[in-house]
Design a protein around this motif. Sequence first.
Motif, PDB file in Angstrom:
ATOM      1  N   TYR A  84       0.830  -1.199   0.000  1.00 50.26           N
ATOM      2  CA  TYR A  84       0.000   0.000   0.000  1.00 50.26           C
ATOM      3  C   TYR A  84       0.864   1.249   0.000  1.00 50.26           C
ATOM      4  N   ASN A  85       0.442   2.257  -0.769  1.00 45.41           N
ATOM      5  CA  ASN A  85       1.135   3.543  -0.739  1.00 45.41           C
ATOM      6  C   ASN A  85       0.612   4.374   0.429  1.00 45.41           C
ATOM      7  N   ALA A  86       1.169   5.572   0.587  1.00 46.58           N
ATOM      8  CA  ALA A  86       0.822   6.399   1.745  1.00 46.58           C
ATOM      9  C   ALA A  86      -0.651   6.794   1.740  1.00 46.58           C
ATOM     10  N   ALA A  87      -1.182   7.138   0.562  1.00 50.53           N
ATOM     11  CA  ALA A  87      -2.586   7.547   0.471  1.00 50.53           C
ATOM     12  C   ALA A  87      -3.516   6.399   0.840  1.00 50.53           C
ATOM     13  N   THR A  88      -3.206   5.194   0.366  1.00 48.24           N
ATOM     14  CA  THR A  88      -4.037   4.029   0.684  1.00 48.24           C
ATOM     15  C   THR A  88      -3.980   3.709   2.167  1.00 48.24           C
ATOM     16  N   LYS A  89      -2.785   3.783   2.747  1.00 50.61           N
ATOM     17  CA  LYS A  89      -2.655   3.529   4.186  1.00 50.61           C
ATOM     18  C   LYS A  89      -3.496   4.515   4.990  1.00 50.61           C
ATOM     19  N   LEU A  90      -3.526   5.765   4.534  1.00 48.70           N
ATOM     20  CA  LEU A  90      -4.322   6.775   5.227  1.00 48.70           C
ATOM     21  C   LEU A  90      -5.815   6.457   5.108  1.00 48.70           C
ATOM     22  N   ARG A  91      -6.272   6.033   3.916  1.00 44.16           N
ATOM     23  CA  ARG A  91      -7.678   5.671   3.736  1.00 44.16           C
ATOM     24  C   ARG A  91      -8.052   4.487   4.619  1.00 44.16           C
ATOM     25  N   LEU A  92      -7.157   3.509   4.722  1.00 43.62           N
ATOM     26  CA  LEU A  92      -7.424   2.346   5.575  1.00 43.62           C
ATOM     27  C   LEU A  92      -7.481   2.744   7.045  1.00 43.62           C
ATOM     28  N   ARG A  93      -6.618   3.669   7.438  1.00 39.93           N
ATOM     29  CA  ARG A  93      -6.626   4.129   8.834  1.00 39.93           C
ATOM     30  C   ARG A  93      -7.939   4.843   9.157  1.00 39.93           C
ATOM     31  N   VAL A  94      -8.402   5.657   8.222  1.00 37.12           N
ATOM     32  CA  VAL A  94      -9.675   6.355   8.417  1.00 37.12           C
ATOM     33  C   VAL A  94     -10.826   5.356   8.489  1.00 37.12           C
ATOM     34  N   ALA A  95     -10.796   4.326   7.629  1.00 36.54           N
ATOM     35  CA  ALA A  95     -11.856   3.311   7.637  1.00 36.54           C
ATOM     36  C   ALA A  95     -11.876   2.550   8.959  1.00 36.54           C
ATOM     37  N   ARG A  96     -10.705   2.247   9.515  1.00 35.78           N
ATOM     38  CA  ARG A  96     -10.652   1.544  10.816  1.00 35.78           C
ATOM     39  C   ARG A  96     -11.192   2.436  11.925  1.00 35.78           C
ATOM     40  N   LEU A  97     -10.810   3.708  11.888  1.00 34.04           N
ATOM     41  CA  LEU A  97     -11.303   4.640  12.906  1.00 34.04           C
ATOM     42  C   LEU A  97     -12.820   4.799  12.807  1.00 34.04           C
ATOM     43  N   SER A  98     -13.349   4.669  11.599  1.00 34.87           N
ATOM     44  CA  SER A  98     -14.791   4.806  11.413  1.00 34.87           C
ATOM     45  C   SER A  98     -15.544   3.733  12.183  1.00 34.87           C
ATOM     46  N   ILE A  99     -14.987   2.524  12.249  1.00 33.62           N
ATOM     47  CA  ILE A  99     -15.616   1.454  13.032  1.00 33.62           C
ATOM     48  C   ILE A  99     -15.654   1.835  14.509  1.00 33.62           C
ATOM     49  N   LEU A 100     -14.534   2.335  15.016  1.00 34.26           N
ATOM     50  CA  LEU A 100     -14.470   2.727  16.432  1.00 34.26           C
ATOM     51  C   LEU A 100     -15.458   3.846  16.740  1.00 34.26           C
ATOM     52  N   VAL A 101     -15.502   4.854  15.875  1.00 36.84           N
ATOM     53  CA  VAL A 101     -16.405   5.987  16.101  1.00 36.84           C
ATOM     54  C   VAL A 101     -17.858   5.529  16.092  1.00 36.84           C
ATOM     55  N   SER A 102     -18.217   4.670  15.151  1.00 35.61           N
ATOM     56  CA  SER A 102     -19.609   4.216  15.059  1.00 35.61           C
ATOM     57  C   SER A 102     -20.011   3.383  16.270  1.00 35.61           C
ATOM     58  N   VAL A 103     -19.079   2.606  16.817  1.00 36.79           N
ATOM     59  CA  VAL A 103     -19.382   1.818  18.032  1.00 36.79           C
ATOM     60  C   VAL A 103     -19.605   2.750  19.223  1.00 36.79           C
ATOM     61  N   ILE A 104     -18.765   3.788  19.341  1.00 35.83           N
ATOM     62  CA  ILE A 104     -18.920   4.754  20.438  1.00 35.83           C
ATOM     63  C   ILE A 104     -20.269   5.469  20.329  1.00 35.83           C
ATOM     64  N   VAL A 105     -20.619   5.899  19.111  1.00 34.74           N
ATOM     65  CA  VAL A 105     -21.895   6.599  18.898  1.00 34.74           C
ATOM     66  C   VAL A 105     -23.064   5.671  19.203  1.00 34.74           C
ATOM     67  N   LEU A 106     -22.963   4.412  18.786  1.00 32.93           N
ATOM     68  CA  LEU A 106     -24.031   3.451  19.073  1.00 32.93           C
ATOM     69  C   LEU A 106     -24.214   3.274  20.577  1.00 32.93           C
ATOM     70  N   SER A 107     -23.126   3.212  21.323  1.00 32.92           N
ATOM     71  CA  SER A 107     -23.208   3.053  22.786  1.00 32.92           C
ATOM     72  C   SER A 107     -23.925   4.237  23.419  1.00 32.92           C
ATOM     73  N   ILE A 108     -23.596   5.436  22.944  1.00 31.04           N
ATOM     74  CA  ILE A 108     -24.229   6.637  23.499  1.00 31.04           C
ATOM     75  C   ILE A 108     -25.725   6.657  23.165  1.00 31.04           C
TER      76      ILE A 108
END
Length: 318
Positions: free
Chosen positions: A15-39
């Motif tokens: 993966y290049n730098a841009a792809t790694k960044l997109r994957l990092r954002v996608a992983r964080l999206s899972i965490l954010v959605s779980v936190i929002v669901l809990s609230i």
Amino acid sequence: MAAALPLPTQEAPPYNAATKLRLRVARLSILVSVIVLSIKYTAWAVSHSGALLSDAIETILNVLAAIGTLWAVAFAARPADDNHPYGHGKAEYVWAVIEGVLVVLTALVILAIAGHDALHIHAPEAPLPGALLNASAGVINLLWALILRKMGKKHHSQALSSAGDHVLSDVWASIALLVGVCLIPVLHWLWLDPLLSAFVALNVLWTGFGMMRHSMTGLLDEAPPPELVSQVGQTITQAGQGALEAHDLRMRRVGALYFVEFHLIVPDEMRITDAHDICDRIEHAIRAVLGRSSIHIHVEPEDLAKRHKPGASGVLVM
């Protein structure tokens, strides 16, 4: 006896730098959605509001969608292979359509809940605390939706853009719920609770159809904006000195990769090496404009030129 050859191992794609960044954002999206669901689940547990329950159910889909987005971004980043010579970029469009279908199905479930609550109206137990908790989840969603849409636009990621649109639709619903649920104890309009559930459902339904419509344009290879096609045409003309004409320019985009093809007319007496140099020069110029591009140039002799043919269109004279 000859020694057995080692079996090839399949390594992770580089993966290049841009792809790694997109994957990092996608992983964080899972965490954010779980936190929002809990609230949001806590907001419903405190208030027992049907409207807040509808919003929490919709957020369950956000978690599933975030997982699917991570898969789509990772799969689309795979390099081309024998089975997929044009790459895997359309995986993001496929997932965006699937996510749109899931959004529509979720809206129908919420509508069913709203109908049930309309037939069994009851007052929320603690509407204000529930509404405030739900509002805090809405603030998190707003910030994250803006990040997703910015990243999707910057990196031409349909999966991230669709996820951002999906989350942003949830924000508007949260604002309406905050106002509506707080008004229930003031106005004593108990029917407002199922009405708000129906509003959430219609908002989700509208978002789902919009996501599917937008994603289908990528699957159907819709042409880029006319001004971009015109810019590429001018680039071909400027960089193609020595050739006589270019015609039948066609373009499409899959994720961050552009596909460009056209016919190039060269003088009959031109050597192959000279025509090849012109093609190389044009390719470098096009990539300077578009970035990542797969370019196909079909070189043709003078008698196939179109500039003198009546009704010919899309002809670029060098």
